[in-house]
Write a protein that holds these residues in place. Sequence first.
Motif, mmCIF file in Angstrom:
data_model
loop_
_atom_site.group_PDB
_atom_site.id
_atom_site.type_symbol
_atom_site.label_atom_id
_atom_site.label_comp_id
_atom_site.label_asym_id
_atom_site.label_seq_id
_atom_site.Cartn_x
_atom_site.Cartn_y
_atom_site.Cartn_z
ATOM 1 N N LEU A 14 0.678 -1.392 0.170
ATOM 2 C CA LEU A 14 0.013 0.014 -0.034
ATOM 3 C C LEU A 14 0.968 1.244 0.111
ATOM 4 O O LEU A 14 0.571 2.063 -0.747
ATOM 5 C CB LEU A 14 -0.942 -0.047 1.091
ATOM 6 C CG LEU A 14 -2.194 -0.781 1.332
ATOM 7 C CD1 LEU A 14 -2.911 -0.840 2.385
ATOM 8 C CD2 LEU A 14 -3.183 -0.146 -0.079
ATOM 9 N N SER A 15 1.758 1.016 0.619
ATOM 10 C CA SER A 15 2.752 2.370 0.732
ATOM 11 C C SER A 15 3.449 2.667 -0.479
ATOM 12 O O SER A 15 3.330 3.763 -1.093
ATOM 13 C CB SER A 15 4.008 2.078 1.575
ATOM 14 O OG SER A 15 3.476 1.904 3.008
ATOM 15 N N SER A 20 2.578 6.542 -4.867
ATOM 16 C CA SER A 20 2.863 6.930 -6.290
ATOM 17 C C SER A 20 1.546 7.512 -6.832
ATOM 18 O O SER A 20 1.686 8.153 -7.952
ATOM 19 C CB SER A 20 3.177 5.347 -7.079
ATOM 20 O OG SER A 20 4.172 4.893 -6.641
ATOM 21 N N SER A 21 0.513 7.430 -6.081
ATOM 22 C CA SER A 21 -0.549 8.143 -6.646
ATOM 23 C C SER A 21 -0.570 9.735 -6.682
ATOM 24 O O SER A 21 -1.343 10.336 -7.491
ATOM 25 C CB SER A 21 -1.784 7.985 -5.642
ATOM 26 O OG SER A 21 -2.109 6.423 -5.495
ATOM 27 N N ILE A 44 -13.731 4.831 -13.098
ATOM 28 C CA ILE A 44 -12.942 3.766 -13.800
ATOM 29 C C ILE A 44 -13.028 2.651 -12.838
ATOM 30 O O ILE A 44 -13.199 1.583 -13.251
ATOM 31 C CB ILE A 44 -11.719 4.250 -14.275
ATOM 32 C CG1 ILE A 44 -11.746 5.272 -15.334
ATOM 33 C CG2 ILE A 44 -10.820 3.144 -14.700
ATOM 34 C CD1 ILE A 44 -10.552 5.871 -15.835
ATOM 35 N N ALA A 45 -12.997 2.902 -11.532
ATOM 36 C CA ALA A 45 -12.839 1.776 -10.706
ATOM 37 C C ALA A 45 -14.077 1.058 -10.414
ATOM 38 O O ALA A 45 -14.110 0.005 -10.278
ATOM 39 C CB ALA A 45 -12.413 2.643 -9.182
ATOM 40 N N GLY A 46 -15.246 1.914 -10.643
ATOM 41 C CA GLY A 46 -16.593 1.440 -10.483
ATOM 42 C C GLY A 46 -16.902 0.460 -11.524
ATOM 43 O O GLY A 46 -17.481 -0.499 -11.356
ATOM 44 N N ILE A 47 -16.505 0.930 -12.881
ATOM 45 C CA ILE A 47 -16.845 0.091 -13.887
ATOM 46 C C ILE A 47 -16.139 -1.274 -14.056
ATOM 47 O O ILE A 47 -16.457 -2.136 -14.375
ATOM 48 C CB ILE A 47 -16.286 1.024 -15.269
ATOM 49 C CG1 ILE A 47 -17.493 2.108 -15.507
ATOM 50 C CG2 ILE A 47 -16.488 0.102 -16.372
ATOM 51 C CD1 ILE A 47 -17.019 2.948 -16.598
ATOM 52 N N ILE A 224 -7.083 2.381 -11.129
ATOM 53 C CA ILE A 224 -6.868 0.811 -11.120
ATOM 54 C C ILE A 224 -6.103 0.416 -9.902
ATOM 55 O O ILE A 224 -6.493 -0.319 -9.217
ATOM 56 C CB ILE A 224 -6.305 0.098 -12.439
ATOM 57 C CG1 ILE A 224 -7.382 0.382 -13.612
ATOM 58 C CG2 ILE A 224 -5.933 -1.387 -12.418
ATOM 59 C CD1 ILE A 224 -6.769 -0.097 -15.041
ATOM 60 N N PHE A 225 -4.975 1.046 -9.993
ATOM 61 C CA PHE A 225 -3.851 0.678 -8.710
ATOM 62 C C PHE A 225 -4.265 1.407 -7.436
ATOM 63 O O PHE A 225 -4.353 0.867 -6.418
ATOM 64 C CB PHE A 225 -2.509 0.573 -9.374
ATOM 65 C CG PHE A 225 -2.159 -0.202 -10.431
ATOM 66 C CD1 PHE A 225 -1.883 -1.365 -9.978
ATOM 67 C CD2 PHE A 225 -2.188 0.107 -11.792
ATOM 68 C CE1 PHE A 225 -1.465 -2.387 -10.897
ATOM 69 C CE2 PHE A 225 -1.749 -0.730 -12.690
ATOM 70 C CZ PHE A 225 -1.400 -2.208 -12.146
ATOM 71 N N GLY A 226 -4.291 2.788 -7.661
ATOM 72 C CA GLY A 226 -4.294 3.787 -6.429
ATOM 73 C C GLY A 226 -5.550 3.850 -5.865
ATOM 74 O O GLY A 226 -5.603 4.308 -4.862
ATOM 75 N N THR A 227 -6.662 3.435 -6.670
ATOM 76 C CA THR A 227 -8.030 3.273 -5.876
ATOM 77 C C THR A 227 -8.545 2.091 -5.863
ATOM 78 O O THR A 227 -8.851 1.561 -4.784
ATOM 79 C CB THR A 227 -8.978 4.271 -7.000
ATOM 80 O OG1 THR A 227 -8.378 5.459 -7.254
ATOM 81 C CG2 THR A 227 -10.334 4.405 -6.227
ATOM 82 N N GLY A 228 -8.857 1.335 -6.827
ATOM 83 C CA GLY A 228 -9.648 -0.026 -6.976
ATOM 84 C C GLY A 228 -8.738 -0.953 -6.186
ATOM 85 O O GLY A 228 -9.181 -1.729 -5.103
#
Length: 294
Positions: A14-15, A20-21, A44-47, A224-228
């Motif tokens: 997670l760090s 990187s976000s 995008i995360a929701g889709i 995709i990475f920083g949220t979902g």
Amino acid sequence: MNPEKEKWILLVLLSVIWGSSFILIKKSLEHFNPYEVGALRVLIAGIILLPFALMNIRKFPTKHLKWLILAAVTGNFIPMFLFPIAETEVSSSIAGIINSMMPIFVIIVGALLWKFQTTKRQIIGVVISFSGACILAFSGGEGGQFKLIPILLLLLATLCYAVSTTTVKSKLNDIPAKILSAFVFSFVLIIPSMVALVFAGFFNNLQMNTSLWEGLGFVSLLSIFGTGLAMMLNYRLLSVSTPLFASTVTLLMPVVAIIWGVLDGEKLTMMQGFGALIILGGLIFLRQMPTVKK
């Protein structure tokens, strides 16, 4: 996997992802306005998570709906807009440093909302770190300009994260991490994010955006990475540890954020570096003794 080993692996992952976000937000802002970045990040995360949410629709926690909405809005909607707005005025490195104050807000929110016990050492740590945040706010940017408003926006976003984290641990801890993430982004936030995208002028500006696909690439990585993915890992971390331990990820994130910022040409002033050290010093101080007991 052993929970003790798993929580440390999740902490490191997670760090790196969340650290990187901030640079991805910065790069996304080169192509979209901050409201478009926030809305696209959630949408995008929701889709992506929608099929998984539909497959598990029978497990939707109807009896915990109000807590699900609270966790979603404070942890996965409001901050997604506040960070891009703030990063139009401050560097991605500063955003990462301010976000490291999340353990402080976890202690405060935990004590006020969920009656977590707070020690004198924790209160002292809060005061120390808050003084560091004040130094950051009043030290200005590279041009020496006063940057209070964006710092306040970043602090508000971090407070929202703390509300979400403690809510998930207190009220939604029995829901598997993957399912919780899918419900949050697909069933709760996908429509609000689409509405926000319309009001942000995204569809009106499509033809004028000559770097649309490059911008969507940065936002997609962020989403995709920083949220979902990150939220799945975070919910899992909360299920095998405490809210305070989970928030400790923000102690490591500034290191990643600063590295990316330096590689991208950002510079920290001496006063900003001093403020960052005070924030981290306060966090280390309050972490040296057992904390947050329910």
